[in-house]
Design a protein around this motif. Structure first.
Motif, PDB file in Angstrom:
ATOM      1  N   SER A  53       0.181  -0.991  -0.437  1.00 48.09           N
ATOM      2  CA  SER A  53       0.077   0.144  -0.302  1.00 48.09           C
ATOM      3  C   SER A  53       0.865   1.666  -0.242  1.00 48.09           C
ATOM      4  O   SER A  53       2.168   1.424   0.150  1.00 48.09           O
ATOM      5  N   LYS A  54       0.415   2.175  -0.944  1.00 47.46           N
ATOM      6  CA  LYS A  54       0.970   3.632  -0.456  1.00 47.46           C
ATOM      7  C   LYS A  54       0.543   4.463   0.709  1.00 47.46           C
ATOM      8  O   LYS A  54       1.137   6.163   0.267  1.00 47.46           O
ATOM      9  N   LYS A  55      -0.042   4.091   1.282  1.00 46.41           N
ATOM     10  CA  LYS A  55      -0.935   4.709   2.430  1.00 46.41           C
ATOM     11  C   LYS A  55      -1.541   3.995   4.045  1.00 46.41           C
ATOM     12  O   LYS A  55      -1.664   2.499   3.282  1.00 46.41           O
ATOM     13  N   ILE A  92      -8.537   1.789  18.621  1.00 48.54           N
ATOM     14  CA  ILE A  92      -7.708   2.074  17.995  1.00 48.54           C
ATOM     15  C   ILE A  92      -7.306   1.583  16.504  1.00 48.54           C
ATOM     16  O   ILE A  92      -7.848   0.430  16.735  1.00 48.54           O
ATOM     17  N   ARG A  93      -7.656   2.341  15.270  1.00 49.75           N
ATOM     18  CA  ARG A  93      -7.952   1.414  13.891  1.00 49.75           C
ATOM     19  C   ARG A  93      -6.623   2.021  12.642  1.00 49.75           C
ATOM     20  O   ARG A  93      -6.677   2.735  12.901  1.00 49.75           O
ATOM     21  N   LEU A  94      -5.758   0.457  12.229  1.00 49.36           N
ATOM     22  CA  LEU A  94      -4.875   0.564  11.007  1.00 49.36           C
ATOM     23  C   LEU A  94      -5.443  -0.349  10.178  1.00 49.36           C
ATOM     24  O   LEU A  94      -6.404  -0.708  10.095  1.00 49.36           O
ATOM     25  N   LYS A  95      -4.908   0.896   8.464  1.00 46.88           N
ATOM     26  CA  LYS A  95      -6.252   0.693   7.491  1.00 46.88           C
ATOM     27  C   LYS A  95      -4.891   0.955   6.533  1.00 46.88           C
ATOM     28  O   LYS A  95      -4.280   1.503   7.083  1.00 46.88           O
ATOM     29  N   ASP A  96      -4.304  -0.421   6.194  1.00 50.26           N
ATOM     30  CA  ASP A  96      -4.261   0.336   4.586  1.00 50.26           C
ATOM     31  C   ASP A  96      -4.845  -0.509   3.381  1.00 50.26           C
ATOM     32  O   ASP A  96      -5.829  -0.940   3.604  1.00 50.26           O
ATOM     33  N   TYR A  97      -4.062   0.051   2.543  1.00 45.80           N
ATOM     34  CA  TYR A  97      -4.876   0.054   1.048  1.00 45.80           C
ATOM     35  C   TYR A  97      -4.079  -1.084   0.499  1.00 45.80           C
ATOM     36  O   TYR A  97      -4.127  -0.513  -0.984  1.00 45.80           O
ATOM     37  N   GLY A  98      -4.014  -2.065   0.403  1.00 46.98           N
ATOM     38  CA  GLY A  98      -2.727  -2.949  -0.060  1.00 46.98           C
ATOM     39  C   GLY A  98      -3.986  -3.975  -0.752  1.00 46.98           C
ATOM     40  O   GLY A  98      -5.028  -4.364  -0.785  1.00 46.98           O
ATOM     41  N   ILE A  99      -2.730  -5.333  -1.068  1.00 47.25           N
ATOM     42  CA  ILE A  99      -3.804  -6.349  -1.797  1.00 47.25           C
ATOM     43  C   ILE A  99      -3.980  -7.198  -0.719  1.00 47.25           C
ATOM     44  O   ILE A  99      -4.978  -8.160  -0.502  1.00 47.25           O
ATOM     45  N   GLY A 100      -4.049  -6.884   0.728  1.00 49.53           N
ATOM     46  CA  GLY A 100      -4.702  -7.525   1.829  1.00 49.53           C
ATOM     47  C   GLY A 100      -4.411  -9.366   1.860  1.00 49.53           C
ATOM     48  O   GLY A 100      -3.163  -9.872   0.993  1.00 49.53           O
ATOM     49  N   PHE A 101      -5.385  -9.718   2.748  1.00 47.56           N
ATOM     50  CA  PHE A 101      -4.975 -11.518   2.567  1.00 47.56           C
ATOM     51  C   PHE A 101      -5.587 -12.422   3.031  1.00 47.56           C
ATOM     52  O   PHE A 101      -6.777 -11.249   3.704  1.00 47.56           O
ATOM     53  N   ASP A 102      -5.490 -14.131   3.143  1.00 47.15           N
ATOM     54  CA  ASP A 102      -6.686 -14.568   3.749  1.00 47.15           C
ATOM     55  C   ASP A 102      -6.587 -15.002   4.703  1.00 47.15           C
ATOM     56  O   ASP A 102      -5.711 -15.489   5.422  1.00 47.15           O
ATOM     57  N   ASN A 119      -8.957  -7.472   2.518  1.00 45.47           N
ATOM     58  CA  ASN A 119      -9.529  -8.018   1.365  1.00 45.47           C
ATOM     59  C   ASN A 119      -8.551  -7.828   0.296  1.00 45.47           C
ATOM     60  O   ASN A 119      -7.836  -6.748   0.799  1.00 45.47           O
ATOM     61  N   ASN A 120      -9.321  -7.784  -1.262  1.00 47.14           N
ATOM     62  CA  ASN A 120      -8.156  -6.802  -1.930  1.00 47.14           C
ATOM     63  C   ASN A 120      -8.446  -5.580  -2.091  1.00 47.14           C
ATOM     64  O   ASN A 120      -7.482  -4.757  -2.562  1.00 47.14           O
ATOM     65  N   ASN A 121      -8.825  -5.020  -0.575  1.00 46.40           N
ATOM     66  CA  ASN A 121      -9.054  -3.262  -0.673  1.00 46.40           C
ATOM     67  C   ASN A 121      -8.390  -3.337   0.115  1.00 46.40           C
ATOM     68  O   ASN A 121      -7.232  -1.531  -0.020  1.00 46.40           O
ATOM     69  N   GLY A 122      -7.648  -3.972   0.866  1.00 45.18           N
ATOM     70  CA  GLY A 122      -6.459  -3.431   2.566  1.00 45.18           C
ATOM     71  C   GLY A 122      -7.418  -4.562   3.148  1.00 45.18           C
ATOM     72  O   GLY A 122      -7.771  -5.099   3.439  1.00 45.18           O
ATOM     73  N   THR A 123      -6.379  -3.528   4.293  1.00 41.41           N
ATOM     74  CA  THR A 123      -6.494  -4.459   5.518  1.00 41.41           C
ATOM     75  C   THR A 123      -6.758  -3.666   6.659  1.00 41.41           C
ATOM     76  O   THR A 123      -6.382  -2.695   6.734  1.00 41.41           O
ATOM     77  N   ILE A 124      -7.597  -3.518   7.828  1.00 51.35           N
ATOM     78  CA  ILE A 124      -7.827  -2.778   8.587  1.00 51.35           C
ATOM     79  C   ILE A 124      -7.923  -3.339   9.821  1.00 51.35           C
ATOM     80  O   ILE A 124      -8.569  -5.385  10.329  1.00 51.35           O
ATOM     81  N   LEU A 125      -7.047  -3.081  10.913  1.00 50.58           N
ATOM     82  CA  LEU A 125      -6.853  -3.790  12.111  1.00 50.58           C
ATOM     83  C   LEU A 125      -7.286  -3.067  13.732  1.00 50.58           C
ATOM     84  O   LEU A 125      -6.936  -1.865  13.249  1.00 50.58           O
ATOM     85  N   LEU A 126      -8.266  -3.846  14.295  1.00 44.60           N
ATOM     86  CA  LEU A 126      -9.014  -2.914  15.306  1.00 44.60           C
ATOM     87  C   LEU A 126      -8.851  -2.841  16.431  1.00 44.60           C
ATOM     88  O   LEU A 126      -9.231  -4.566  17.198  1.00 44.60           O
TER      89      LEU A 126
END
Ligand SMILES: Nc1ncnc2c1ncn2[C@@H]1O[C@H](COP(=O)(O)OP(=O)(O)OP(=O)(O)O)[C@@H](O)[C@H]1O
Ligand SMILES: [Mg+2]
Length: 261
Positions: free
Chosen positions: A188-190, A204-214, A243-250
């Motif tokens: 992800s670039k962001k 506290i929530r971390l979000k990236d806009y990358g490829i995600g993972f299963d 998912n393929n739009n990114g990952t969110i860790l809450l």
């Protein structure tokens, strides 16, 4: 009452009295043992927590230093190599070095000085293990923005709740690991972190806009397991969506009397 009856009564009363005494002693020792066991358990869990805390501190230091060493090699090493190449070119060149050439060289060197400053600020002992969550994340984001060229957005309220400092350190370690995962795996670039408080909960929530993972097919890395283990240690819960739009860790952390300072 005849003498025999009196004797019988005394014996019976003595038996009852001694039985009661034995029961009382037994109960006393039973509760004493329970109390001691409770204190031992409490001490054991405190020792366990303190040893985890030491491990957390060491890991924060290790990870920060290893990232800095990598950045020194990749970024500053690269910039200075470019500067040396430029100087070599000027030396070989028969033509005169112009002011513009020198300015270009100056800019390259100034950039490396800038990056050294960013890194040396982090190496500073007080910053290396800073227990202030907001400041630590800010420092990391400053470094990532400048040195890795990744957009970092940090949204947080002006006042971070006053929580147990040891818990705050563990929270930082959790997010240091999660940010590291986003940088290492997501492409992800962001990356974005939001800190909010609602209904006696710190979110506290971390979000990236990358490829995600299963989530069901993760490798045997330590990172995610450590994140979950540490969250449990401070009574927080972690959920991950990917998912393929990114990952969110809450992460959700209860703001109760036990956790607040
Ligand atoms: N933000 C993310 N984006 C994409 N994939 C991720 C992300 N976070 C984790 N993963 C995937 O989940 C796997 C497990 O992550 P974990 O942190 O547990 O291990 P690791 O990063 O591979 O190794 P370690 O953390 O021990 O260095 C990773 O290998 C990666 O495939
Ligand atoms: Mg990892």
């Amino acid at each position: 009452m005849d003498r025999e009856k009196v004797q019988l009564l005394v014996i019976s009363l003595s038996i009852v009295f001694f039985t009661l005494l034995i029961i009382l002693f037994a109960l006393f020792f039973y509760f004493q043992k329970k109390k001691t066991q409770f204190l031992i358990d409490k001490m054991e869990s405190e020792i366990h927590f303190q040893s985890e805390l030491i491990k957390t501190r060491v890991e924060i230091k290790d990870q920060t230093l290893s990232e800095i060493s990598k950045e020194l090699h990749d970024n500053i090493g690269q910039i200075i190599s470019v500067a040396i190449m430029q100087v070599n070119l000027y030396l070989k060149n028969e033509e005169k070095v112009t002011k513009a050439d020198l300015n270009e060289l100056k800019n390259v060197l100034a950039k490396s000085l800038d990056e050294i400053r960013i890194l040396s600020r982090i190496i500073n002992k007080d910053n290396l293990i800073n227990t202030n969550f907001i400041e630590s994340i800010k420092n990391d984001f400053d470094r990532i923005k400048k040195l890795k060229n990744i957009e970092c957005v940090f949204n947080h309220d002006e006042t971070f709740p006053k929580i147990n400092v040891e818990h705050e350190l563990i929270l930082y370690r959790i997010f240091q690991e999660a940010i590291h995962n986003s940088l290492k795996h997501s492409l992800s670039k962001k990356i974005e972190i939001d800190v909010t408080c609602e209904k006696k909960k710190l979110l506290i929530r971390l979000k990236d806009y990358g490829i995600g993972f299963d989530l069901n097919k993760t490798s045997k890395g330590l990172g995610l397991n450590n994140i979950k283990f540490r969250a449990k240690l401070i009574g927080a819960t972690v959920s991950i969506e990917s998912n393929n739009n990114g990952t969110i860790l809450l992460l959700e952390y209860l703001l109760n009397k036990k956790n607040e300072n």
